[in-house]
Design a protein around this motif. Structure first.
Motif, short mmCIF file in Angstrom:
data_model
loop_
_atom_site.label_atom_id
_atom_site.label_comp_id
_atom_site.label_asym_id
_atom_site.label_seq_id
_atom_site.Cartn_x
_atom_site.Cartn_y
_atom_site.Cartn_z
N ASN A 199 -7.55 2.19 2.26
CA ASN A 199 -7.59 1.66 0.89
C ASN A 199 -6.69 0.47 0.63
O ASN A 199 -6.92 -0.29 -0.31
CB ASN A 199 -7.25 2.78 -0.10
N THR A 200 -5.66 0.29 1.45
CA THR A 200 -4.71 -0.81 1.20
C THR A 200 -4.69 -1.82 2.35
O THR A 200 -4.78 -3.02 2.11
CB THR A 200 -3.30 -0.24 0.96
N ILE A 201 -4.55 -1.33 3.57
CA ILE A 201 -4.40 -2.24 4.70
C ILE A 201 -5.71 -2.96 5.04
O ILE A 201 -5.73 -4.18 5.18
CB ILE A 201 -3.84 -1.50 5.93
N LEU A 202 -6.78 -2.23 5.20
CA LEU A 202 -8.05 -2.86 5.61
C LEU A 202 -8.53 -3.93 4.62
O LEU A 202 -8.97 -4.99 5.06
CB LEU A 202 -9.13 -1.80 5.86
N PRO A 203 -8.45 -3.69 3.30
CA PRO A 203 -8.89 -4.76 2.39
C PRO A 203 -7.85 -5.88 2.19
O PRO A 203 -8.16 -6.91 1.60
CB PRO A 203 -9.15 -4.03 1.07
N HIS A 204 -6.65 -5.71 2.69
CA HIS A 204 -5.58 -6.71 2.52
C HIS A 204 -5.98 -8.00 3.24
O HIS A 204 -6.46 -7.96 4.37
CB HIS A 204 -4.27 -6.16 3.08
N PRO A 205 -5.78 -9.15 2.60
CA PRO A 205 -6.21 -10.41 3.23
C PRO A 205 -5.40 -10.83 4.47
O PRO A 205 -5.91 -11.57 5.30
CB PRO A 205 -6.06 -11.44 2.11
N TRP A 206 -4.14 -10.39 4.60
CA TRP A 206 -3.36 -10.77 5.78
C TRP A 206 -2.34 -9.67 6.09
O TRP A 206 -1.19 -9.74 5.69
CB TRP A 206 -2.65 -12.10 5.57
#
Length: 189
Positions: free
Chosen positions: A64-71
């Motif tokens: 939920n946080t890392i995978l959608p994070h842009p970098w």
């Protein structure tokens, strides 16, 4: 007095680790490696989050946080995650600024790995994100190791922001560091 062969062995091991250092996206398949540092109270002491207590919460954070994070990248030795590093871009009028964050498993502290990873980001992020002019990092005043990492990676110490954040129930003084797109950057060694 420490045996010189022990010191040399430690230096050689650190050099080997740094030569095999890479940054890559963190994936759900990395959950076991993630849990090593994410559950460690020594590692999370200065982090905004509490240590994880179960794998399910760790998996949810990755999904939920890392995978959608842009970098957001895993710091890897031999492609095995031993920590993480991220850049979060501000939005709107402050889009020219990004904030750097990083975490490293305790057993890898003091080996130059975090410094090298921060240097790798400093060398590439301004090319990857052309809108970025300033990369900044906020470090707790008591986190002297992280302050040294940033200084060795070419960041400038700008000053102390008094009572800047509430972290784990206490207001904390933070040290602001920055690296500008126009700064001479120190290549990672």
């Amino acid at each position: 007095m420490e045996d010189t062969s022990v010191v040399q062995s430690h230096q050689n091991k650190a050099e080997d680790e740094c030569s095999n250092l890479s940054l890559r996206p963190l994936d759900v398949s990395d959950i076991d490696a993630f849990m090593v540092w994410a559950t460690d109270e020594k590692v999370t002491r200065f982090c905004t989050w509490e240590p994880y207590t179960n794998k399910e919460d760790g998996l949810n954070y990755i999904k939920n946080t890392i995978l959608p994070h842009p970098w957001f990248r895993a710091i890897c030795v031999d492609d095995r995650p031993i920590g993480a590093i991220s850049v979060t871009s501000n939005s709107g009028n402050d889009r020219c600024r990004g904030e750097l964050g990083y975490v490293l498993a305790w057993k890898y502290w003091g080996r130059g790995i975090a410094t090298r990873a921060v240097g790798m980001v400093g060398e590439t992020i301004f090319d990857e994100w052309s809108h970025l002019e300033r990369l900044e990092a906020l470090v707790d005043v008591e986190n002297l190791g992280s302050q040294r990492v940033l200084e060795k990676a070419g960041f400038q110490r700008e000053g102390v922001l008094r009572k800047y954040v509430v972290l784990k129930g206490r207001s904390r003084d933070m040290v602001m560091f920055s690296l500008l797109s126009t700064d001479h950057r120190i290549p990672p060694t």
